[in-house]
Motif scaffolding. Sequence first.
Motif, PDB file in Angstrom:
ATOM      1  N   ILE A  25      46.386  55.811  31.900  1.00  0.00           N
ATOM      2  CA  ILE A  25      45.139  55.446  32.600  1.00  0.00           C
ATOM      3  C   ILE A  25      44.282  54.526  31.742  1.00  0.00           C
ATOM      4  CG2 ILE A  25      42.974  56.386  33.522  1.00  0.00           C
ATOM      5  CD1 ILE A  25      45.526  56.733  35.285  1.00  0.00           C
ATOM      6  N   GLU A  26      44.206  54.825  30.448  1.00  0.00           N
ATOM      7  CA  GLU A  26      43.439  53.926  29.572  1.00  0.00           C
ATOM      8  C   GLU A  26      44.037  52.523  29.586  1.00  0.00           C
ATOM      9  OE1 GLU A  26      42.646  55.486  25.595  1.00  0.00           O
ATOM     10  OE2 GLU A  26      42.439  57.488  26.436  1.00  0.00           O
ATOM     11  N   THR A  27      45.361  52.437  29.666  1.00  0.00           N
ATOM     12  CA  THR A  27      46.007  51.120  29.713  1.00  0.00           C
ATOM     13  C   THR A  27      45.692  50.421  31.035  1.00  0.00           C
ATOM     14  OG1 THR A  27      47.799  52.160  28.456  1.00  0.00           O
ATOM     15  CG2 THR A  27      48.141  49.890  29.179  1.00  0.00           C
ATOM     16  N   LEU A  28      45.712  51.182  32.136  1.00  0.00           N
ATOM     17  CA  LEU A  28      45.360  50.580  33.430  1.00  0.00           C
ATOM     18  C   LEU A  28      43.910  50.080  33.418  1.00  0.00           C
ATOM     19  CD1 LEU A  28      47.118  53.029  35.950  1.00  0.00           C
ATOM     20  CD2 LEU A  28      47.726  50.642  35.523  1.00  0.00           C
ATOM     21  N   ASP A  29      43.023  50.841  32.752  1.00  0.00           N
ATOM     22  CA  ASP A  29      41.626  50.394  32.646  1.00  0.00           C
ATOM     23  C   ASP A  29      41.527  49.096  31.846  1.00  0.00           C
ATOM     24  OD1 ASP A  29      40.822  52.578  34.103  1.00  0.00           O
ATOM     25  OD2 ASP A  29      40.166  53.764  32.367  1.00  0.00           O
ATOM     26  N   LEU A  30      42.345  49.032  30.807  1.00  0.00           N
ATOM     27  CA  LEU A  30      42.374  47.813  29.977  1.00  0.00           C
ATOM     28  C   LEU A  30      42.871  46.613  30.800  1.00  0.00           C
ATOM     29  CD1 LEU A  30      41.916  47.067  26.998  1.00  0.00           C
ATOM     30  CD2 LEU A  30      44.258  47.832  26.521  1.00  0.00           C
ATOM     31  N   MET A  31      43.802  46.867  31.696  1.00  0.00           N
ATOM     32  CA  MET A  31      44.283  45.796  32.586  1.00  0.00           C
ATOM     33  C   MET A  31      43.129  45.283  33.449  1.00  0.00           C
ATOM     34  SD  MET A  31      47.529  45.378  31.912  1.00  0.00           S
ATOM     35  CE  MET A  31      46.926  45.546  30.241  1.00  0.00           C
ATOM     36  N   GLU A  32      42.360  46.225  33.968  1.00  0.00           N
ATOM     37  CA  GLU A  32      41.229  45.862  34.833  1.00  0.00           C
ATOM     38  C   GLU A  32      40.246  44.946  34.107  1.00  0.00           C
ATOM     39  OE1 GLU A  32      39.656  49.157  37.011  1.00  0.00           O
ATOM     40  OE2 GLU A  32      38.882  47.676  38.431  1.00  0.00           O
ATOM     41  N   GLU A  33      39.981  45.268  32.831  1.00  0.00           N
ATOM     42  CA  GLU A  33      39.062  44.442  32.049  1.00  0.00           C
ATOM     43  C   GLU A  33      39.591  43.031  31.855  1.00  0.00           C
ATOM     44  OE1 GLU A  33      38.331  46.356  28.230  1.00  0.00           O
ATOM     45  OE2 GLU A  33      38.018  48.284  29.259  1.00  0.00           O
ATOM     46  N   ASN A  34      40.906  42.892  31.857  1.00  0.00           N
ATOM     47  CA  ASN A  34      41.496  41.601  31.492  1.00  0.00           C
ATOM     48  C   ASN A  34      41.969  40.757  32.676  1.00  0.00           C
ATOM     49  OD1 ASN A  34      41.859  41.216  28.369  1.00  0.00           O
ATOM     50  ND2 ASN A  34      42.042  43.403  28.804  1.00  0.00           N
ATOM     51  N   ILE A  35      42.132  41.409  33.829  1.00  0.00           N
ATOM     52  CA  ILE A  35      42.665  40.651  34.967  1.00  0.00           C
ATOM     53  C   ILE A  35      41.599  39.716  35.514  1.00  0.00           C
ATOM     54  CG2 ILE A  35      43.415  40.863  37.379  1.00  0.00           C
ATOM     55  CD1 ILE A  35      45.104  43.277  36.449  1.00  0.00           C
ATOM     56  N   LYS A  36      41.857  38.439  35.371  1.00  0.00           N
ATOM     57  CA  LYS A  36      41.003  37.415  35.980  1.00  0.00           C
ATOM     58  C   LYS A  36      41.806  36.132  36.129  1.00  0.00           C
ATOM     59  CE  LYS A  36      38.618  36.830  31.479  1.00  0.00           C
ATOM     60  NZ  LYS A  36      39.154  38.054  30.875  1.00  0.00           N
ATOM     61  N   GLU A  37      41.261  35.231  36.909  1.00  0.00           N
ATOM     62  CA  GLU A  37      41.901  33.946  37.136  1.00  0.00           C
ATOM     63  C   GLU A  37      42.304  33.337  35.797  1.00  0.00           C
ATOM     64  OE1 GLU A  37      39.278  31.683  39.706  1.00  0.00           O
ATOM     65  OE2 GLU A  37      40.634  29.948  39.509  1.00  0.00           O
ATOM     66  N   GLY A  38      43.531  32.851  35.683  1.00  0.00           N
ATOM     67  CA  GLY A  38      43.950  32.119  34.490  1.00  0.00           C
ATOM     68  C   GLY A  38      44.773  32.930  33.512  1.00  0.00           C
ATOM     69  N   ILE A  39      44.617  34.262  33.497  1.00  0.00           N
ATOM     70  CA  ILE A  39      45.431  35.053  32.556  1.00  0.00           C
ATOM     71  C   ILE A  39      46.868  35.115  33.098  1.00  0.00           C
ATOM     72  CG2 ILE A  39      44.974  37.340  33.585  1.00  0.00           C
ATOM     73  CD1 ILE A  39      44.775  38.329  30.550  1.00  0.00           C
ATOM     74  N   THR A  40      47.836  35.128  32.193  1.00  0.00           N
ATOM     75  CA  THR A  40      49.227  35.232  32.649  1.00  0.00           C
ATOM     76  C   THR A  40      49.661  36.700  32.628  1.00  0.00           C
ATOM     77  OG1 THR A  40      50.235  35.036  30.464  1.00  0.00           O
ATOM     78  CG2 THR A  40      49.725  32.963  31.613  1.00  0.00           C
ATOM     79  N   THR A  41      50.673  36.992  33.414  1.00  0.00           N
ATOM     80  CA  THR A  41      51.174  38.367  33.434  1.00  0.00           C
ATOM     81  C   THR A  41      51.815  38.722  32.090  1.00  0.00           C
ATOM     82  OG1 THR A  41      53.124  37.525  34.618  1.00  0.00           O
ATOM     83  CG2 THR A  41      51.410  38.596  35.923  1.00  0.00           C
TER      84      THR A  41
END
Length: 311
Positions: free
Chosen positions: A82-98
């Motif tokens: 869950i902490e990792t999923l939260d970290l994904m949320e903080e980082n997901i935005k236009e321009g970031i790559t998978t």
Amino acid sequence: MTNRLLLNKGDVLSMMLKNDKIKIGRNDPCPCGSGKKYKRCCLNAKNPKPVNLEKLYQQKYDIRLKHPKDVEGIRTAGRLVIETLDLMEENIKEGITTDELNTIAHEFAIKNNAIPAPLNYRGFPKSICTSVNEVICHGIPENRALKDGDIINVDITHIYGGYYADASKMYFVGTPGPEAKKIVSVAAESLKAAMKMLVPGNTIGDIGWAIQKYAEGEKCSIVREFVGHGVGFDFHEAPHVPHYGKKGDGIVLIPGMVITVEPMINLGKADLFVADDNWTAITCDRKLSAQFEQTYLITEDGFESLTPYDL
Ligand code: MF3
Ligand code: CO
Ligand code: CO
């Protein structure tokens, strides 16, 4: 098939037998756990031995029930997921790559003494799955930037202290369009409908039935090629948990079972194909697909999510 068994009152199994939900055949393993055939053990015995549900589920279904110390291990792994999923949320935005998301998740796992289970699992090359738009599941992180309006599922499984926890969720990139909002909402509500079925005495079929009733009622379709699964000691354990089904069908849920439910819901048709990379599953009609997944423990009176987040 017969129902002749000695049971303690109040035992979950007695309820299952009374309702004819579990059937023990003459040639099945004896529910006392002796390892002998039922007909050669308690079937005709004057004093049948008490039922051993743990052994019965192991022998009959290959299901490994979890003890409190196992649950604690899975819960701890789940917290890191869950902490990792939260970290994904903080980082997901236009321009970031998978692939950048993969690196962030991988490094977080390692820093916390966890192992990302997907990495090298049956040849999977990365540490998480990233499935964008028409990708249903098992998308491989790559050097492709997310763009405004995309939807993405990130699926994370970590191993911590030998225990596995598996969860995924959807994220919007920038501003979602109406179709994106619709499919993400239907996928989330599908998992919520499934959660209502997670009570001992209900069956695996009840879970799929609830999802199917809701999702198809919303004119969406359900992927059949991939299913939920037992989890905890290993990445994928028995039983299979289909996201469609009939009420009352299949294995009876009992306390100590740990399973994932992870419905993949398509806006268009259910048909899929797997890309040349042998992993990425994509809708044939290229319409959107969405998925939420959690790891659930069946308890005495319901369930506990071992990877809890709000839906
Ligand atoms: N996490 C997926 C699941 O929910 C499985 C991914 S397998 C992988 O079962 F190899 F693609 F990681
Ligand atoms: Co899973
Ligand atoms: Co998963």
